[in-house]
Design an enzyme around this catalytic site. Structure first.
Site, PDB file in Angstrom:
ATOM      1  CB  CYS A  57       0.767  16.168  -4.286  1.00 28.24           C
ATOM      2  SG  CYS A  57       1.868  17.050  -5.787  1.00 28.24           S
ATOM      3  CB  CYS A  63       2.485  13.299 -10.692  1.00 26.40           C
ATOM      4  SG  CYS A  63       3.515  11.608 -10.033  1.00 26.40           S
ATOM      5  CG  PHE A 267      18.076 -11.042   1.367  1.00 28.86           C
ATOM      6  CD1 PHE A 267      18.113 -11.746   0.061  1.00 28.86           C
ATOM      7  CD2 PHE A 267      16.990 -11.881   2.296  1.00 28.86           C
ATOM      8  CE1 PHE A 267      17.970 -12.605  -1.366  1.00 28.86           C
ATOM      9  CE2 PHE A 267      16.671 -13.779   1.489  1.00 28.86           C
ATOM     10  CZ  PHE A 267      17.014 -14.035  -0.309  1.00 28.86           C
ATOM     11  CB  CYS A 361       8.833  -4.883   0.145  1.00 28.46           C
ATOM     12  SG  CYS A 361      10.033  -5.566  -1.354  1.00 28.46           S
TER      13      CYS A 361
END
Length: 404
Positions: A57, A63, A267, A361
């Site tokens: 990229c 970024c 959840f 996560c």
């Protein structure tokens, strides 16, 4: 000063003896540069790793969205598996690790851009590395091209309702009916702004635009498909980041629960797992957000051939579903936020649910919760890393647990 990178930290920075954190480096590399506190912010690579590649990229150097574009894909996959394996080993656990399911580039179907009005117009993009400065990212290699092409839209929103002092947050989701936009941090919507937003939505052919919590303009229902059902999530609702990652997690959960006939989905969100599972089992979905449960319920009622789905609005951190409520359950799906679900896991253990599909996560809380299961007689059958946040340090995990 010269340093040798020993390992990567959980945020993707190289770590040398000290510890000294060195962004953009890989294990085994020799680097040189000035050290500020515990960081070498601008390292020069003296001896590169064989795993180093040219970032694909053009925004990679500035970024802050990606931390690992300088690393070859096989290295990133291996590192993410090692992060999970190390977290489990800290609790004395081991498990078969399945191959990583990596989403392709330009596949992110949702992204949250930052925007700010400026003297000359507006600026939109992601934050610069370790900064609150906004960097334009028109050639982003992570998000879907439809979302990358929406950066001028984000700039327009900042010009219409943003501030030079405050930052606008613009979440864009690619739905089946077009882009779904949710904006926070803007000025209150008056009649003039509402008219301008409506004109912008028509000009950009948006499915929906929500301005704050109270103003929503829907031109077409921004539906997404979850199993056999179509769901219209509330503005700004959580969805899995990529369709490929979602499919990998759904397949893992389906395998983990097996032929269970009564399933509890904790959840549950808008039904990422509930609705596909309802094609073959009764499911009770529990979630704190009433809006997301309402979307799930509408999707179920119009979904073809689905078995019974019930919903319950409940804060599972403060009020976990009890072992009595779980007593007649054949399988439990649990997909908590990063903090994990320590109190809820204790109730699942007490109920002795035969099978658990655990999605997470956060490797640290995932390993902690798995340890609680294993101490109580469960077996950790397998673990799979799902990498839908390509080139970032973020890790998604799916695992199957069963009673020994």
């Amino acid at each position: 000063m010269k340093l040798t990178i020993d390992r990567l930290g959980h945020l993707g920075d190289g770590i040398a003896t000290g510890p000294v954190f060195v962004p953009g480096t890989l294990p085994g590399e020799t680097v040189a540069g000035d050290v500020d506190g515990d960081t070498m912010p601008a390292p020069k690579i003296v001896t590169p790793s064989p795993d180093r590649v040219a970032p694909p990229c053009p925004h990679a150097r500035t970024c802050g969205g990606c931390q690992l574009q300088h690393a070859a894909d096989p290295f990133v996959e291996s590192w993410k598996v090692d992060v999970v394996r190390t977290a489990l080993a800290a609790h004395g656990l081991d498990a078969p690790m399945r191959p990583v399911a990596t989403s392709p580039e330009r596949s992110r179907r949702r992204a949250t851009f930052s925007a700010r009005r400026t003297k000359s117009g507006a600026l939109a993009g992601f934050h610069r590395k370790r900064s609150d400065v906004i960097v334009p990212v028109p050639e982003c290699r992570v998000v879907h091209p439809d979302i990358a092409a929406a950066l001028p839209l984000v700039e327009s929103l900042a010009r219409l309702g943003g501030s030079r002092k405050a930052e606008l947050s613009v979440q864009i989701t690619r739905s089946n009916a077009g882009l779904d936009v949710a904006v926070t941090g803007g000025k209150p919507a008056d009649a003039a702004l509402r008219s301008e937003l409506a004109a912008l939505a028509r000009a950009r052919n948006l499915a929906r635009i929500a301005w704050g919590a109270d103003e929503t303009l829907e031109r077409r229902p921004p539906a997404v498909r979850l199993g056999p059902a179509e769901v219209i999530p509330p503005p700004g609702a959580f969805l899995q980041a990529t369709l490929e990652g979602e499919a990998a997690l759904q397949a893992a959960v389906a395998e983990a629960v097996g032929d269970a006939r009564r399933i509890v989905d904790l959840f549950s969100g808008c039904g990422t797992f509930t609705l596909p599972l309802a094609a073959r089992a009764e499911v009770h979905a529990v979630e704190a957000s009433r809006d997301m449960l309402a979307a799930l319920d509408r999707g179920w009622r119009h979904g073809p051939g689905l078995r019974r789905v019930t919903t319950e609005a409940r804060d599972l951190f403060r009020d976990p579903l009890s072992s009595v409520d779980l007593a007649r359950t054949d399988a439990v799906v649990i997909d908590p936020p990063r903090a994990g679900a320590e109190a809820q896991v204790a109730q699942i253990v007490e109920a002795a649910a035969p099978r658990v599909a655990h999605v997470s996560c956060n490797p640290v809380t995932f390993a902690r919760d798995c340890a609680a299961f294993v101490r109580s007689g469960y077996r950790l059958d397998w673990v799979q890393v799902v990498d839908q946040f390509r080139w970032s340090s973020h890790i998604e995990i799916a695992a199957a647990l069963s009673r020994g």
